[in-house]
Design an enzyme around this catalytic site. Sequence first.
Site, short mmCIF file in Angstrom:
data_model
loop_
_atom_site.label_atom_id
_atom_site.label_comp_id
_atom_site.label_asym_id
_atom_site.label_seq_id
_atom_site.Cartn_x
_atom_site.Cartn_y
_atom_site.Cartn_z
N GLY A 52 0.47 -1.17 -0.39
CA GLY A 52 0.02 -0.02 -0.20
C GLY A 52 1.16 1.12 0.25
O GLY A 52 0.42 2.41 0.54
N SER A 66 -3.59 0.02 14.53
CA SER A 66 -4.60 1.28 15.02
C SER A 66 -5.12 1.47 16.35
O SER A 66 -4.63 0.25 17.04
CB SER A 66 -6.01 1.28 13.84
OG SER A 66 -6.79 2.05 14.52
N ASN A 85 1.88 -2.43 5.87
CA ASN A 85 0.78 -1.29 5.94
C ASN A 85 -0.45 -0.94 5.42
O ASN A 85 -1.02 -0.56 5.36
CB ASN A 85 1.81 0.43 5.24
CG ASN A 85 0.72 1.00 5.05
OD1 ASN A 85 0.96 2.12 5.41
ND2 ASN A 85 0.60 1.44 3.40
N ILE A 94 -4.58 10.08 11.77
CA ILE A 94 -3.27 10.67 10.64
C ILE A 94 -4.33 11.25 9.55
O ILE A 94 -5.25 10.60 8.84
CB ILE A 94 -3.05 9.31 10.24
CG1 ILE A 94 -1.84 8.95 11.71
CG2 ILE A 94 -1.08 10.34 9.33
CD1 ILE A 94 -1.79 9.44 12.32
N TYR A 135 -12.84 -4.11 11.65
CA TYR A 135 -11.59 -2.75 11.17
C TYR A 135 -11.08 -3.53 12.72
O TYR A 135 -9.71 -4.14 12.91
CB TYR A 135 -12.35 -2.09 11.05
CG TYR A 135 -10.96 -1.10 11.05
CD1 TYR A 135 -10.15 -1.29 9.70
CD2 TYR A 135 -10.16 0.05 12.08
CE1 TYR A 135 -9.10 -0.34 10.23
CE2 TYR A 135 -9.45 0.35 11.79
CZ TYR A 135 -8.24 0.67 10.79
OH TYR A 135 -7.03 1.71 10.42
N VAL A 136 -12.06 -3.33 13.15
CA VAL A 136 -11.21 -3.34 15.02
C VAL A 136 -10.76 -5.22 15.35
O VAL A 136 -10.07 -5.38 15.61
CB VAL A 136 -12.85 -2.80 16.40
CG1 VAL A 136 -11.77 -3.22 17.37
CG2 VAL A 136 -12.37 -0.97 16.24
N ALA A 137 -11.85 -6.15 15.35
CA ALA A 137 -11.47 -7.66 14.99
C ALA A 137 -10.25 -7.80 14.21
O ALA A 137 -9.21 -8.21 15.12
CB ALA A 137 -12.61 -8.52 14.32
N ALA A 138 -9.58 -7.52 13.03
CA ALA A 138 -8.04 -7.94 12.43
C ALA A 138 -7.23 -6.59 13.54
O ALA A 138 -6.41 -7.03 13.28
CB ALA A 138 -8.86 -6.67 11.01
N LYS A 139 -7.73 -5.40 13.47
CA LYS A 139 -6.63 -5.02 13.53
C LYS A 139 -6.00 -4.52 15.59
O LYS A 139 -5.17 -4.90 16.31
CB LYS A 139 -6.67 -3.03 13.94
CG LYS A 139 -6.65 -2.03 12.83
CD LYS A 139 -6.01 -2.45 11.69
CE LYS A 139 -5.95 -1.82 10.63
NZ LYS A 139 -4.12 -1.86 9.53
N1 LIG Z 1 -4.35 7.30 8.29
C1 LIG Z 1 -5.42 6.75 9.76
O1 LIG Z 1 -5.75 7.35 10.31
C2 LIG Z 1 -5.23 5.61 10.08
C3 LIG Z 1 -4.99 5.75 11.88
C4 LIG Z 1 -4.71 4.02 11.81
C5 LIG Z 1 -4.64 3.14 11.60
N2 LIG Z 1 -3.87 3.24 10.29
C6 LIG Z 1 -3.30 2.43 9.27
O2 LIG Z 1 -2.65 2.39 8.59
C7 LIG Z 1 -2.24 1.90 7.20
C8 LIG Z 1 -2.20 2.82 6.01
O3 LIG Z 1 -3.73 3.79 6.37
P1 LIG Z 1 -3.89 4.63 5.59
O4 LIG Z 1 -4.57 6.02 6.11
O5 LIG Z 1 -2.28 5.60 4.79
O6 LIG Z 1 -4.64 4.42 3.93
P2 LIG Z 1 -4.81 5.03 2.22
O7 LIG Z 1 -5.94 4.46 1.84
O8 LIG Z 1 -4.61 6.34 2.23
O9 LIG Z 1 -3.39 4.47 2.16
C9 LIG Z 1 -3.65 2.67 1.26
C10 LIG Z 1 -3.66 2.33 1.01
O10 LIG Z 1 -2.57 0.91 -0.07
C11 LIG Z 1 -3.38 0.22 -0.84
N3 LIG Z 1 -4.21 -0.61 -0.44
C12 LIG Z 1 -5.60 -0.89 -0.10
N4 LIG Z 1 -5.76 -2.68 -0.30
C13 LIG Z 1 -4.86 -3.23 -0.51
C14 LIG Z 1 -4.33 -4.41 -1.04
N5 LIG Z 1 -5.00 -5.76 -1.44
N6 LIG Z 1 -3.52 -4.84 -1.52
C15 LIG Z 1 -2.30 -4.06 -1.75
N7 LIG Z 1 -2.72 -2.83 -1.26
C16 LIG Z 1 -3.66 -2.06 -1.41
C17 LIG Z 1 -4.62 1.73 -1.24
O11 LIG Z 1 -4.41 1.50 -3.05
C18 LIG Z 1 -3.90 2.48 -0.92
O12 LIG Z 1 -2.86 3.38 -1.42
C19 LIG Z 1 -3.77 0.78 6.83
O13 LIG Z 1 -3.59 -0.37 7.47
C20 LIG Z 1 -4.82 1.50 8.24
O14 LIG Z 1 -5.33 0.50 8.72
C21 LIG Z 1 -4.49 4.58 9.54
#
Ligand SMILES: NC(=O)c1ccc[n+]([C@@H]2O[C@H](COP(=O)([O-])OP(=O)(O)OC[C@H]3O[C@@H](n4cnc5c(N)ncnc54)[C@H](O)[C@@H]3O)[C@@H](O)[C@H]2O)c1
Length: 258
Positions: free
Chosen positions: A12, A141, A89, A187, A154-158
């Site tokens: 990602g 998360s 990620n 974020i 989402y909560v279960a996975a994280k």
């Molecule tokens: N942004 C937040 O506030 C936040 C908070 C807690 C946790 N997170 C975690 O941080 C990580 C990144 O979040 P983000 O905010 O940058 O997300 P985002 O949606 O901005 O980016 C996620 C990226 O992952 C790619 N992606 C999605 N499914 C995919 C798959 N099956 N295979 C390959 N690539 C895939 C998407 O194309 C995208 O480019 C995630 O795991 C998210 O759960 C984010």
Amino acid sequence: MKLKDRIAIVTGGGKGIGAEICVRLASEGAKIVIAEMDIENGEKISKKIQGNNGEAIVVETNVAEEDSANNMADVAIKKFGKIDILVNNAGIRHINNILDHTKQQWDDMISVNLTGPYLCCKSVIPHMIKNGKGKIINFGSIASFMGRPDRVAYVAAKSGILGLTRALAVDLTGKNINVNTICPGLISTPFNQKFAEDPTHGKAWGKETIVGRWGLPSDISGAAVFLSSDDADFINGSEIKIDGGWLAAKTRKGEISN
Ligand SMILES: NC(=O)c1ccc[n+]([C@@H]2O[C@H](COP(=O)([O-])OP(=O)(O)OC[C@H]3O[C@@H](n4cnc5c(N)ncnc54)[C@H](O)[C@@H]3O)[C@@H](O)[C@H]2O)c1
């Protein structure tokens, strides 16, 4: 440079936190494999890294598919000959109350957010063992630590990610591979854009943190560099919360003395 000539796969890595991690790891000397479903965004980040005299490639990857995860590792090995770092990620989120939360949404979130990291670890670990060292960073998360509304899968996975991290670290005893989790709070990324920019609540939610604002991808990427580096050799099976203190404190109006 803390990561000179290390080979890092970032799933990602085409936008949001993952994109910032790709650029930051590259600035520390790592060569980057951007494993993305969204090739167009992946290419943009790859070009950005190359523009800064770094090295990066994009591999079209769906982390939830075993063949695709295996291909990701194969392409990295073919291009660079080893894998030092895996950043799991990639993540997705559907927001829906349990009464409307479909089985399909459950399956999608468990597949990408929990099975995905497992599959990517499986594909990469044999190469890290051969290499004699490795660093794996999973993504949890604030939802790894508490119930959050309308987010059962989402909560279960994280939450599961914390268990996966610990169990993997134990399974890899003696292999010199560290497995840790980064747990972001709020974020501001495309993932959360609609909340960060919400005219009524956006700013107020940022103020719920001790730091007093929303986080940025650059608030996360430094920890990814650290956990990827030799400085973190004694950190294993652990997690770091990067949430501006949101989980550490809950204050209520009227209970503060001044
Ligand atoms: N942004 C937040 O506030 C936040 C908070 C807690 C946790 N997170 C975690 O941080 C990580 C990144 O979040 P983000 O905010 O940058 O997300 P985002 O949606 O901005 O980016 C996620 C990226 O992952 C790619 N992606 C999605 N499914 C995919 C798959 N099956 N295979 C390959 N690539 C895939 C998407 O194309 C995208 O480019 C995630 O795991 C998210 O759960 C984010």
